[in-house]
Structures are given as structure tokens and as C-alpha cells.
Design a protein around this motif. Sequence first.
Motif, PDB file in Angstrom:
ATOM      1  N   UNK A  95      33.377  47.053  22.313  1.00 40.41           N
ATOM      2  CA  UNK A  95      33.037  46.741  20.928  1.00 40.41           C
ATOM      3  C   UNK A  95      31.772  47.438  20.436  1.00 40.41           C
ATOM      4  N   UNK A  96      31.202  48.332  21.213  1.00 38.06           N
ATOM      5  CA  UNK A  96      29.990  49.021  20.765  1.00 38.06           C
ATOM      6  C   UNK A  96      30.248  50.522  20.646  1.00 38.06           C
ATOM      7  N   UNK A  97      29.392  51.197  19.876  1.00 37.15           N
ATOM      8  CA  UNK A  97      29.525  52.640  19.745  1.00 37.15           C
ATOM      9  C   UNK A  97      28.183  53.331  19.966  1.00 37.15           C
ATOM     10  N   UNK A  98      28.284  54.589  20.392  1.00 35.31           N
ATOM     11  CA  UNK A  98      27.127  55.404  20.702  1.00 35.31           C
ATOM     12  C   UNK A  98      27.278  56.730  19.970  1.00 35.31           C
ATOM     13  N   UNK A  99      26.188  57.216  19.393  1.00 34.22           N
ATOM     14  CA  UNK A  99      26.216  58.445  18.611  1.00 34.22           C
ATOM     15  C   UNK A  99      25.605  59.587  19.418  1.00 34.22           C
ATOM     16  N   UNK A 100      26.452  60.472  19.911  1.00 36.36           N
ATOM     17  CA  UNK A 100      26.035  61.575  20.777  1.00 36.36           C
ATOM     18  C   UNK A 100      25.644  62.781  19.922  1.00 36.36           C
ATOM     19  N   UNK A 101      24.548  62.635  19.203  1.00 34.81           N
ATOM     20  CA  UNK A 101      24.189  63.594  18.161  1.00 34.81           C
ATOM     21  C   UNK A 101      23.826  64.983  18.694  1.00 34.81           C
ATOM     22  N   UNK A 102      23.481  65.081  19.965  1.00 31.50           N
ATOM     23  CA  UNK A 102      23.063  66.375  20.517  1.00 31.50           C
ATOM     24  C   UNK A 102      24.087  66.973  21.476  1.00 31.50           C
ATOM     25  N   UNK A 103      25.341  66.524  21.355  1.00 37.23           N
ATOM     26  CA  UNK A 103      26.400  67.044  22.218  1.00 37.23           C
ATOM     27  C   UNK A 103      27.449  67.766  21.381  1.00 37.23           C
ATOM     28  N   UNK A 104      28.055  68.780  21.995  1.00 34.19           N
ATOM     29  CA  UNK A 104      28.975  69.645  21.257  1.00 34.19           C
ATOM     30  C   UNK A 104      30.399  69.116  21.175  1.00 34.19           C
ATOM     31  N   UNK A 105      30.838  68.415  22.234  1.00 39.70           N
ATOM     32  CA  UNK A 105      32.229  67.983  22.261  1.00 39.70           C
ATOM     33  C   UNK A 105      32.392  66.737  23.120  1.00 39.70           C
ATOM     34  N   UNK A 106      33.599  66.181  23.102  1.00 35.76           N
ATOM     35  CA  UNK A 106      33.879  64.950  23.832  1.00 35.76           C
ATOM     36  C   UNK A 106      33.673  65.119  25.335  1.00 35.76           C
ATOM     37  N   UNK A 107      34.128  66.238  25.870  1.00 30.16           N
ATOM     38  CA  UNK A 107      34.058  66.462  27.315  1.00 30.16           C
ATOM     39  C   UNK A 107      32.612  66.479  27.815  1.00 30.16           C
ATOM     40  N   UNK A 108      31.763  67.196  27.108  1.00 30.41           N
ATOM     41  CA  UNK A 108      30.353  67.271  27.509  1.00 30.41           C
ATOM     42  C   UNK A 108      29.705  65.894  27.412  1.00 30.41           C
ATOM     43  N   UNK A 109      29.950  65.186  26.307  1.00 29.94           N
ATOM     44  CA  UNK A 109      29.346  63.866  26.126  1.00 29.94           C
ATOM     45  C   UNK A 109      29.789  62.893  27.220  1.00 29.94           C
ATOM     46  N   UNK A 110      31.077  62.884  27.532  1.00 32.26           N
ATOM     47  CA  UNK A 110      31.579  61.960  28.557  1.00 32.26           C
ATOM     48  C   UNK A 110      31.033  62.315  29.927  1.00 32.26           C
ATOM     49  N   UNK A 111      30.986  63.587  30.247  1.00 31.52           N
ATOM     50  CA  UNK A 111      30.477  64.000  31.549  1.00 31.52           C
ATOM     51  C   UNK A 111      29.021  63.584  31.737  1.00 31.52           C
ATOM     52  N   UNK A 112      28.189  63.830  30.726  1.00 32.30           N
ATOM     53  CA  UNK A 112      26.779  63.464  30.829  1.00 32.30           C
ATOM     54  C   UNK A 112      26.611  61.952  30.913  1.00 32.30           C
ATOM     55  N   UNK A 113      27.373  61.214  30.106  1.00 35.68           N
ATOM     56  CA  UNK A 113      27.266  59.758  30.108  1.00 35.68           C
ATOM     57  C   UNK A 113      27.649  59.179  31.472  1.00 35.68           C
ATOM     58  N   UNK A 114      28.800  59.550  31.992  1.00 35.72           N
ATOM     59  CA  UNK A 114      29.276  58.965  33.238  1.00 35.72           C
ATOM     60  C   UNK A 114      28.421  59.390  34.430  1.00 35.72           C
ATOM     61  N   UNK A 115      27.972  60.645  34.444  1.00 35.25           N
ATOM     62  CA  UNK A 115      27.133  61.119  35.552  1.00 35.25           C
ATOM     63  C   UNK A 115      25.812  60.380  35.585  1.00 35.25           C
ATOM     64  N   UNK A 116      25.176  60.254  34.434  1.00 37.84           N
ATOM     65  CA  UNK A 116      23.859  59.619  34.388  1.00 37.84           C
ATOM     66  C   UNK A 116      23.941  58.104  34.522  1.00 37.84           C
ATOM     67  N   UNK A 117      25.064  57.512  34.110  1.00 40.50           N
ATOM     68  CA  UNK A 117      25.231  56.066  34.275  1.00 40.50           C
ATOM     69  C   UNK A 117      25.199  55.682  35.752  1.00 40.50           C
ATOM     70  N   UNK A 118      25.673  56.565  36.617  1.00 40.69           N
ATOM     71  CA  UNK A 118      25.684  56.302  38.062  1.00 40.69           C
ATOM     72  C   UNK A 118      24.285  56.363  38.669  1.00 40.69           C
TER      73      UNK A 118
END
Length: 230
Positions: A95-118
Motif C-alpha cells: 500500500x505504499x509507493x516510492x519515487x525513484x527520481x534518480x533512476x532511469x528505468x524499472x530494472x535499475x530501480x528494482x536492482x538497487x532497491x533489492x540489493x541494498x535492502x539486503x
Amino acid sequence: MLTDISFIKFFLDRNARKLKNKNFTILCNNCIGGIILHDLKLKFNTPTINLYFNAPDYIAFLERLEYYLSTDITFSYQSKYDTVPKEYPVGTISDIELHFVHYNDFSEAKNKWTTRAKRVNYNNLFVIGSDKDYFTPDLLTRFLRLPYRNKVFFSSRKNAAREVVFFKEYENEKEVADLIQHDHAWYFHFDVVKWLNTGEIKRYHFITSLFLFYRYIRKKYNARMNVSEK
């Protein structure tokens, strides 16, 4: 135009040398956390880098941190807060959203999010919030109730709570300004490295006064230069 603050570098170099606690995670509702880590030359072991949350989503995120960090994220260019499509990826977790304002595309944003979340160190968390982006007073109440030992909140309103750092220069505004564009002002209001080392929020007084006086003089100087150039 008078815009440079040369003593920012002095602060950063001095603070970097004082830092003892280096294996921590900063959670932040905007890019301030990432800038602090960059300035201190530390690894980005937090997913809240190069993005921002609107205040209701950020507080919800903090209230159920492990749930949101372990739940799959999806992307679109649409926000629930308005109807105009964004030019950057908007992530949704439940139910929440995040604004990835400095990312170029979905793939880059997801990769950075999941990698750093770990990389999140749940045993050494530092949490930063501010009264921006759909903020309401009840959200501050919820922020102050969060179970994190080390948290700080940047506010344009006075508050007696230990965790609230008041930015006097914005007291007539509904929220603090973009502190990144406004001279990285947090560095001149409290001792960031002392907070990271000990958890103590040591407010500056003399340094803050000097900083605000500098900004006043700069504003006057720039206004005079603008008039003379016309």
C-alpha cells in the motif's frame, strides 16, 4: 553571485575523521541520507538512496520495516497522489509507493532497491524524517512513537520532543525547504557525526547563528548584484 560555502568542506572533512560507528544503516524519506553516507565515504547499505517517499508512506514504511523490505516491489509511472504520469519509476510495495527520481528505468530501480535492502543493519539503524510531502501533525506523533532508538526529525515548527530539530529559518513556512539545495543545512543545526557515534542529538547554537547570518548576508549581496546587473 555569492553561492559557495567553503566551510561545508571543512565540516565534512572534520566529521569524517571523527566517525567511529561505520556499520550503520540510515533510513531517510529523501536523498539526505544518501548524501550523508557519500560525504562520510561509506557504503550505501540502505535502500532509501536516490528516491523519496511522501510522508504518509514513509511513516507506514517505518512502522512495518521488515515487512516492506521483504515484500516484492512493482513499478509504473503513475502515482496515487496525482494523475500526471511521472518521468521516473514509481515503486509500489503493498500500500505504499516510492519515487525513484534518480533512476532511469524499472530494472535499475528494482536492482538497487533489492540489493541494498539486503544490506540493512537492523541492529544499528538511524532514522531521519522531515515535515515535507503531504506531512500532517499526526504523522509526527507516529514518528515519535516508532521503536527506533536513534531517530531525528527536521521541522519548521518548534517542538519540545528530543528528536525534533527545529529549523528557525523556515518557521513561517509549512515545511522545511529542500535542505539539499539549501546549503545542506542539517550539518549546521546539529552534530550529525556525534549522533551517528552515540545517538545523542547535540544541537548547535553558535554555529547555527553564524550559518543563518551568512545566509542573510549572501541573500542581501545577491539581491544587490542582481539590481546592479540590470
